[in-house]
Design a protein around this motif. Sequence first.
Motif, PDB file in Angstrom:
ATOM      1  N   GLU A 140       0.795  -1.234   0.000  1.00  0.00           N
ATOM      2  CA  GLU A 140       0.000   0.000   0.000  1.00  0.00           C
ATOM      3  C   GLU A 140       0.829   1.286   0.000  1.00  0.00           C
ATOM      4  O   GLU A 140       0.529   2.204  -0.762  1.00  0.00           O
ATOM      5  CB  GLU A 140      -0.969   0.004   1.182  1.00  0.00           C
ATOM      6  CG  GLU A 140      -2.378  -0.238   0.772  1.00  0.00           C
ATOM      7  CD  GLU A 140      -3.321  -0.260   1.947  1.00  0.00           C
ATOM      8  OE1 GLU A 140      -4.451   0.183   1.756  1.00  0.00           O
ATOM      9  OE2 GLU A 140      -2.934  -0.703   3.035  1.00  0.00           O
TER      10      GLU A 140
ATOM     11  N   GLY B 167       2.021   3.179  -3.375  1.00  0.00           N
ATOM     12  CA  GLY B 167       1.181   4.028  -4.228  1.00  0.00           C
ATOM     13  C   GLY B 167       1.002   3.448  -5.614  1.00  0.00           C
ATOM     14  O   GLY B 167       0.504   2.342  -5.769  1.00  0.00           O
ATOM     15  N   GLU B 168       1.410   4.206  -6.630  1.00  0.00           N
ATOM     16  CA  GLU B 168       1.239   3.756  -8.008  1.00  0.00           C
ATOM     17  C   GLU B 168       2.072   2.521  -8.336  1.00  0.00           C
ATOM     18  O   GLU B 168       1.774   1.809  -9.282  1.00  0.00           O
ATOM     19  CB  GLU B 168       1.592   4.873  -8.985  1.00  0.00           C
ATOM     20  CG  GLU B 168       0.558   5.963  -9.047  1.00  0.00           C
ATOM     21  CD  GLU B 168       0.896   6.996 -10.106  1.00  0.00           C
ATOM     22  OE1 GLU B 168       2.055   7.067 -10.538  1.00  0.00           O
ATOM     23  OE2 GLU B 168      -0.027   7.728 -10.496  1.00  0.00           O
TER      24      GLU B 168
ATOM     25  N   ALA C 165       2.281  -0.079  -6.452  1.00  0.00           N
ATOM     26  CA  ALA C 165       1.803  -1.154  -5.582  1.00  0.00           C
ATOM     27  C   ALA C 165       1.755  -2.489  -6.300  1.00  0.00           C
ATOM     28  O   ALA C 165       2.031  -3.529  -5.690  1.00  0.00           O
ATOM     29  CB  ALA C 165       0.427  -0.810  -5.021  1.00  0.00           C
TER      30      ALA C 165
ATOM     31  N   ILE D 151      -5.719  -0.447  -5.156  1.00  0.00           N
ATOM     32  CA  ILE D 151      -4.814   0.514  -4.514  1.00  0.00           C
ATOM     33  C   ILE D 151      -4.349   1.542  -5.533  1.00  0.00           C
ATOM     34  O   ILE D 151      -4.375   2.751  -5.278  1.00  0.00           O
ATOM     35  CB  ILE D 151      -3.608  -0.209  -3.877  1.00  0.00           C
ATOM     36  CG1 ILE D 151      -4.056  -1.065  -2.701  1.00  0.00           C
ATOM     37  CG2 ILE D 151      -2.546   0.789  -3.434  1.00  0.00           C
ATOM     38  CD1 ILE D 151      -2.975  -1.999  -2.179  1.00  0.00           C
ATOM     39  N   VAL D 152      -3.928   1.086  -6.703  1.00  0.00           N
ATOM     40  CA  VAL D 152      -3.440   1.993  -7.752  1.00  0.00           C
ATOM     41  C   VAL D 152      -4.573   2.907  -8.223  1.00  0.00           C
ATOM     42  O   VAL D 152      -4.365   4.114  -8.404  1.00  0.00           O
ATOM     43  CB  VAL D 152      -2.839   1.204  -8.926  1.00  0.00           C
ATOM     44  CG1 VAL D 152      -2.520   2.106 -10.100  1.00  0.00           C
ATOM     45  CG2 VAL D 152      -1.588   0.471  -8.472  1.00  0.00           C
TER      46      VAL D 152
ATOM     47  N   ASP E 191      -7.172   3.896  -6.524  1.00  0.00           N
ATOM     48  CA  ASP E 191      -7.444   4.885  -5.467  1.00  0.00           C
ATOM     49  C   ASP E 191      -6.401   5.995  -5.465  1.00  0.00           C
ATOM     50  O   ASP E 191      -6.732   7.172  -5.296  1.00  0.00           O
ATOM     51  CB  ASP E 191      -7.484   4.206  -4.100  1.00  0.00           C
ATOM     52  CG  ASP E 191      -8.693   3.301  -3.933  1.00  0.00           C
ATOM     53  OD1 ASP E 191      -9.649   3.416  -4.735  1.00  0.00           O
ATOM     54  OD2 ASP E 191      -8.674   2.468  -2.997  1.00  0.00           O
ATOM     55  N   VAL E 192      -5.146   5.632  -5.651  1.00  0.00           N
ATOM     56  CA  VAL E 192      -4.072   6.640  -5.684  1.00  0.00           C
ATOM     57  C   VAL E 192      -4.270   7.568  -6.880  1.00  0.00           C
ATOM     58  O   VAL E 192      -4.150   8.796  -6.756  1.00  0.00           O
ATOM     59  CB  VAL E 192      -2.683   5.961  -5.720  1.00  0.00           C
ATOM     60  CG1 VAL E 192      -1.594   6.966  -6.048  1.00  0.00           C
ATOM     61  CG2 VAL E 192      -2.403   5.270  -4.410  1.00  0.00           C
ATOM     62  N   GLU E 193      -4.586   6.998  -8.042  1.00  0.00           N
ATOM     63  CA  GLU E 193      -4.803   7.819  -9.236  1.00  0.00           C
ATOM     64  C   GLU E 193      -6.029   8.707  -9.094  1.00  0.00           C
ATOM     65  O   GLU E 193      -6.016   9.854  -9.544  1.00  0.00           O
ATOM     66  CB  GLU E 193      -4.921   6.930 -10.466  1.00  0.00           C
ATOM     67  CG  GLU E 193      -3.600   6.304 -10.858  1.00  0.00           C
ATOM     68  CD  GLU E 193      -3.725   5.318 -12.000  1.00  0.00           C
ATOM     69  OE1 GLU E 193      -4.864   4.982 -12.395  1.00  0.00           O
ATOM     70  OE2 GLU E 193      -2.671   4.879 -12.505  1.00  0.00           O
TER      71      GLU E 193
ATOM     72  N   GLN F 243      -7.198   9.946  -6.244  1.00  0.00           N
ATOM     73  CA  GLN F 243      -6.819  11.029  -5.331  1.00  0.00           C
ATOM     74  C   GLN F 243      -5.973  12.075  -6.059  1.00  0.00           C
ATOM     75  O   GLN F 243      -6.134  13.272  -5.839  1.00  0.00           O
ATOM     76  CB  GLN F 243      -6.047  10.480  -4.139  1.00  0.00           C
ATOM     77  CG  GLN F 243      -6.891   9.688  -3.177  1.00  0.00           C
ATOM     78  CD  GLN F 243      -6.051   9.038  -2.088  1.00  0.00           C
ATOM     79  OE1 GLN F 243      -4.826   9.142  -2.071  1.00  0.00           O
ATOM     80  NE2 GLN F 243      -6.728   8.348  -1.179  1.00  0.00           N
ATOM     81  N   TYR F 244      -5.073  11.624  -6.915  1.00  0.00           N
ATOM     82  CA  TYR F 244      -4.237  12.544  -7.670  1.00  0.00           C
ATOM     83  C   TYR F 244      -5.097  13.389  -8.613  1.00  0.00           C
ATOM     84  O   TYR F 244      -4.906  14.604  -8.694  1.00  0.00           O
ATOM     85  CB  TYR F 244      -3.184  11.771  -8.471  1.00  0.00           C
ATOM     86  CG  TYR F 244      -2.276  12.674  -9.269  1.00  0.00           C
ATOM     87  CD1 TYR F 244      -1.181  13.281  -8.682  1.00  0.00           C
ATOM     88  CD2 TYR F 244      -2.525  12.933 -10.618  1.00  0.00           C
ATOM     89  CE1 TYR F 244      -0.344  14.108  -9.399  1.00  0.00           C
ATOM     90  CE2 TYR F 244      -1.702  13.764 -11.345  1.00  0.00           C
ATOM     91  CZ  TYR F 244      -0.628  14.352 -10.734  1.00  0.00           C
ATOM     92  OH  TYR F 244       0.187  15.185 -11.451  1.00  0.00           O
TER      93      TYR F 244
END
Length: 95
Positions: free
Chosen positions: A22, A25-26, A28, A79-80, A82-84, A86-87
């Motif tokens: 986790e 981030g990208e 993951a 996970i990826v 969700d990170v993208e 948020q970005y």
Amino acid sequence: MVPPDASKPAPGWLQPLIGLAEPAGESATIVGYSLAIVTALLVTIVLAVLHFPGLFDVMVFFGTSAYACWQLGPYLDKIVADVEAQYNDKYGGDE
């Protein structure tokens, strides 16, 4: 064998791998798959040290690493994503 589904909680044996992947981030997916393969390799080395037959060791390695990567995939993709997301929320979407 139940197909993996990221909408359900991950099985208990996957939680440590997901927890370690986790923070990446990208990256993951790369980290998670690498951890799954290294874990399978460690099990295989233990079996080899215990003098199990070589073909059995190879089958265990490929079987455990493939199964772990198959089960881990949807959770790492989430996970990826969700990170993208948020970005994109923070810096705007693709223009």
